[in-house]
Design a protein around this motif. Structure first.
Motif, PDB file in Angstrom:
ATOM      1  N   THR A   1     -13.623 -18.026   4.606  1.00 56.20           N
ATOM      2  CA  THR A   1     -14.219 -17.778   5.911  1.00 56.20           C
ATOM      3  C   THR A   1     -15.102 -16.521   5.894  1.00 56.20           C
ATOM      4  O   THR A   1     -16.224 -16.548   6.380  1.00 56.20           O
ATOM      5  N   THR A   2     -14.593 -15.457   5.314  1.00 61.58           N
ATOM      6  CA  THR A   2     -15.349 -14.201   5.300  1.00 61.58           C
ATOM      7  C   THR A   2     -16.583 -14.336   4.407  1.00 61.58           C
ATOM      8  O   THR A   2     -17.646 -13.792   4.710  1.00 61.58           O
TER       9      THR A   2
ATOM     10  N   GLY B   1      -6.500 -12.180  10.401  1.00 61.04           N
ATOM     11  CA  GLY B   1      -7.363 -11.356   9.553  1.00 61.04           C
ATOM     12  C   GLY B   1      -8.641 -10.901  10.217  1.00 61.04           C
ATOM     13  O   GLY B   1      -9.524 -10.350   9.540  1.00 61.04           O
TER      14      GLY B   1
ATOM     15  N   ILE C   1      -6.730 -24.296  23.676  1.00 57.32           N
ATOM     16  CA  ILE C   1      -6.266 -23.530  22.513  1.00 57.32           C
ATOM     17  C   ILE C   1      -5.141 -22.546  22.901  1.00 57.32           C
ATOM     18  O   ILE C   1      -4.311 -22.183  22.081  1.00 57.32           O
TER      19      ILE C   1
ATOM     20  N   ILE D   1      -8.763  -9.163  -0.888  1.00 59.17           N
ATOM     21  CA  ILE D   1      -7.491  -9.835  -0.576  1.00 59.17           C
ATOM     22  C   ILE D   1      -6.610  -9.901  -1.830  1.00 59.17           C
ATOM     23  O   ILE D   1      -5.384  -9.766  -1.747  1.00 59.17           O
TER      24      ILE D   1
HETATM   25  C1  HEM Z   1      -6.226 -18.087  11.806  1.00 60.28           C
HETATM   26  C2  HEM Z   1     -11.052 -17.905  11.635  1.00 60.28           C
HETATM   27  C3  HEM Z   1     -10.832 -14.387   8.294  1.00 60.28           C
HETATM   28  C4  HEM Z   1      -6.069 -15.029   8.054  1.00 60.28           C
HETATM   29  C5  HEM Z   1      -7.549 -18.291  12.086  1.00 60.28           C
HETATM   30  C6  HEM Z   1      -8.043 -19.163  13.126  1.00 60.28           C
HETATM   31  C7  HEM Z   1      -9.395 -19.128  13.050  1.00 60.28           C
HETATM   32  C8  HEM Z   1      -9.761 -18.217  11.993  1.00 60.28           C
HETATM   33  C9  HEM Z   1     -10.368 -19.918  13.915  1.00 60.28           C
HETATM   34  C10 HEM Z   1      -7.202 -19.934  14.137  1.00 60.28           C
HETATM   35  C11 HEM Z   1      -6.626 -21.206  13.570  1.00 60.28           C
HETATM   36  C12 HEM Z   1      -5.954 -22.046  14.635  1.00 60.28           C
HETATM   37  O1  HEM Z   1      -5.941 -21.707  15.829  1.00 60.28           O
HETATM   38  O2  HEM Z   1      -5.433 -23.107  14.260  1.00 60.28           O
HETATM   39  C13 HEM Z   1     -11.407 -16.934  10.722  1.00 60.28           C
HETATM   40  C14 HEM Z   1     -12.766 -16.516  10.460  1.00 60.28           C
HETATM   41  C15 HEM Z   1     -12.698 -15.511   9.526  1.00 60.28           C
HETATM   42  C16 HEM Z   1     -11.300 -15.319   9.198  1.00 60.28           C
HETATM   43  C17 HEM Z   1     -14.009 -17.095  11.139  1.00 60.28           C
HETATM   44  C18 HEM Z   1     -13.796 -14.719   8.885  1.00 60.28           C
HETATM   45  C19 HEM Z   1     -15.001 -14.635   9.317  1.00 60.28           C
HETATM   46  C20 HEM Z   1      -9.522 -14.222   7.976  1.00 60.28           C
HETATM   47  C21 HEM Z   1      -9.002 -13.236   7.047  1.00 60.28           C
HETATM   48  C22 HEM Z   1      -7.657 -13.460   6.962  1.00 60.28           C
HETATM   49  C23 HEM Z   1      -7.332 -14.531   7.854  1.00 60.28           C
HETATM   50  C24 HEM Z   1      -9.838 -12.183   6.327  1.00 60.28           C
HETATM   51  C25 HEM Z   1      -6.603 -12.760   6.162  1.00 60.28           C
HETATM   52  C26 HEM Z   1      -6.704 -12.074   5.135  1.00 60.28           C
HETATM   53  C27 HEM Z   1      -5.727 -15.915   9.045  1.00 60.28           C
HETATM   54  C28 HEM Z   1      -4.372 -16.366   9.271  1.00 60.28           C
HETATM   55  C29 HEM Z   1      -4.418 -17.247  10.347  1.00 60.28           C
HETATM   56  C30 HEM Z   1      -5.798 -17.330  10.762  1.00 60.28           C
HETATM   57  C31 HEM Z   1      -3.152 -15.946   8.485  1.00 60.28           C
HETATM   58  C32 HEM Z   1      -3.250 -17.996  10.974  1.00 60.28           C
HETATM   59  C33 HEM Z   1      -2.749 -17.230  12.156  1.00 60.28           C
HETATM   60  C34 HEM Z   1      -1.646 -17.957  12.881  1.00 60.28           C
HETATM   61  O3  HEM Z   1      -1.459 -19.170  12.697  1.00 60.28           O
HETATM   62  O4  HEM Z   1      -0.950 -17.267  13.634  1.00 60.28           O
HETATM   63  N1  HEM Z   1      -8.615 -17.701  11.436  1.00 60.28           N
HETATM   64  N2  HEM Z   1     -10.558 -16.208   9.937  1.00 60.28           N
HETATM   65  N3  HEM Z   1      -8.477 -14.970   8.451  1.00 60.28           N
HETATM   66  N4  HEM Z   1      -6.562 -16.507   9.949  1.00 60.28           N
HETATM   67 FE1  HEM Z   1      -8.547 -16.264  10.007  1.00 60.28          FE
END
Ligand code: HEM
Length: 410
Positions: free
Chosen positions: A248-249, A357, A58, A154
């Protein structure tokens, strides 16, 4: 040369029992080897079920998130499912430097310090939702708290007007089960995706005309290093934040509370010592795995993983949910231990695409779960655990409803 076993992830999770308790499936996959062949997920490739390879690959720059960077055709075809089409222009499926440009535009809003400022508002929304739910002897944790809390937060951050939130939620709910990716489901879902995209376009138009102190207004006017988002990128970014920040949240709060009510000793421990909430949330992230696997990665050159040759252009699916349950990385991995420390779970990914996030998700769970425990002196499942309606989504894990019998705290 190591041999690789072929598995069909979709089939592995076809029955309700494996969605409710994916641990045994993942344990079997890890036993089959460090690198497996994937039978179907978006067209084959390899699957990584163990912590060591997942946490290494990763972060490995030899693996791209943008398939075009390994010479593959863009997924943006006329038949592409709407959900995927919206994600294609987003940062999740981009590599540096394009990825950095997009991420920089929103990064500021999600730093731990900025997010901490939302704590008061998150508490208010939580209290309002619990006030409304508390009148009933049985609550649906999902509909009453886990779903509306992250959505409201959000939506407010993005600048969705309050009057549009219900419509937004309905439009959003309509695309939730768009995970089959069969031609029939793509055609069936097309009008729903059109309606959701239309809603996001309206939101962008509104904030262009009436800018506010919100993220969409900031994005519309953003000029980062002289760079503007084009219309597709803008819609895609808004969609990503809504989608990633919501589903997710919701599942972190829902699955976390479910595991607690099923383990009265852990629940009592948290009631007795509320300071355990920090480690408890990390353990819920690890153990309940709201996200099964991250966006696919593509080998930019011929590489070897655990002795298995991975030719350039191959797609690799990283099973973060399985990595989180790997005994080799977590002692007593299949036990929920809210005091677990250290806890190097990979629920938020790692490296370049580490979840933007994460501070917000942690904040919401850290406020919502203790508020629920303070409000109700007793919580128990209103239906047998094996009758809970698990969602059929292949990458996201959560229940549709979580009915709880509640007794208000005295
Ligand atoms: C990316 C999990 C909550 C916004 C990711 C990734 C994971 C993840 C595993 C990586 C994806 C990858 O490597 O391809 C989670 C989990 C959450 C959560 C388990 C809650 C329990 C949030 C929240 C937001 C958010 C609250 C925004 C409001 C994003 C964004 C990315 C991301 C924008 C892309 C980042 C990038 O590509 O640089 N999330 N997420 N996530 N998450 Fe979360």
């Amino acid at each position: 040369m190591a041999t690789t076993v072929r598995v069909d992830l979709r089939r592995e999770f076809a029955d309700a029992g494996s969605r409710a308790d994916p641990g045994p499936v993942y344990a079997r996959l890890r036993d089959l080897g460090p690198v497996l062949r994937s039978k179907d997920i978006l067209g084959g490739g390899f699957l990584l079920p163990r912590y060591e390879e997942v946490s290494r690959v990763i972060k490995d720059p030899r693996f791209a998130s943008d398939r075009r960077n390994v010479g593959l055709r863009s997924l943006d075809q006329w038949w592409t499912p709407g959900l995927l089409r919206l994600l294609i222009s987003s940062m999740v499926l981009k590599d540096p430097p394009e990825h950095r440009r997009l991420r920089n535009l929103v990064q500021k809003a999600f730093t731990p310090a900025r997010v901490e400022k939302l704590a008061g508002r998150v508490e208010e929304i939580t209290d309002e939702l619990l006030d409304a739910a508390a009148a009933n002897p049985v609550i649906d944790l999902m509909g009453d708290l886990a779903l509306p809390l992250p959505l409201t937060v959000i939506a407010e951050m993005l600048g969705v007007p309050p009057a549009d939130r219900v419509r937004f939620r309905t439009l959003f709910a309509a695309i939730q089960d768009n995970s089959e990716m069969t031609p029939a489901s793509i055609v069936r879902n097309y009008p729903r995706m059109r309606r959701l995209t239309g809603f996001l376009q309206e939101l962008v138009r509104l904030r262009r005309e009436q800018p506010g102190d919100d993220l969409v207004s900031a994005l519309v006017h953003a000029e980062e290093a002289g760079d503007r988002l084009d219309e597709d990128e803008l819609i895609s970014m808004v969609f990503l934040l809504l989608f990633a920040g919501h589903e997710t949240t919701v599942n972190l709060i829902g699955n976390g509370v479910l595991e607690l009510v099923r383990r009265p000793d852990q629940l009592q421990m948290l009631r007795d010592d509320p300071d355990l909430i920090g480690t408890a949330i990390e353990e819920m992230l690890r153990f309940t795995n709201p996200v099964g696997f991250v966006a696919p990665r593509f080998a930019t050159e011929d590489v070897e993983i655990a002795g298995v040759p991975i030719p350039r252009g191959s797609m690799v699916t990283l099973l973060i949910a399985s990595a989180n349950l790997d005994e080799a990385a977590f002692p007593d991995a299949d036990t929920l231990d809210i005091t677990r420390s250290p806890n190097r779970h990979v629920s938020f990914g790692l490296g370049t695409h580490f979840c933007l996030g994460a501070p917000l998700a942690r904040l919401e769970a850290r406020i919502a779960i203790p508020a629920l425990l303070r409000r109700f002196g007793h919580l128990e499942l209103a239906v047998p655990a094996d009758q809970l309606p698990w969602r059929r989504h292949i990458a996201l894990r959560g229940v549709e409803h979580l009915p709880l019998v509640v007794t208000p705290a005295g």
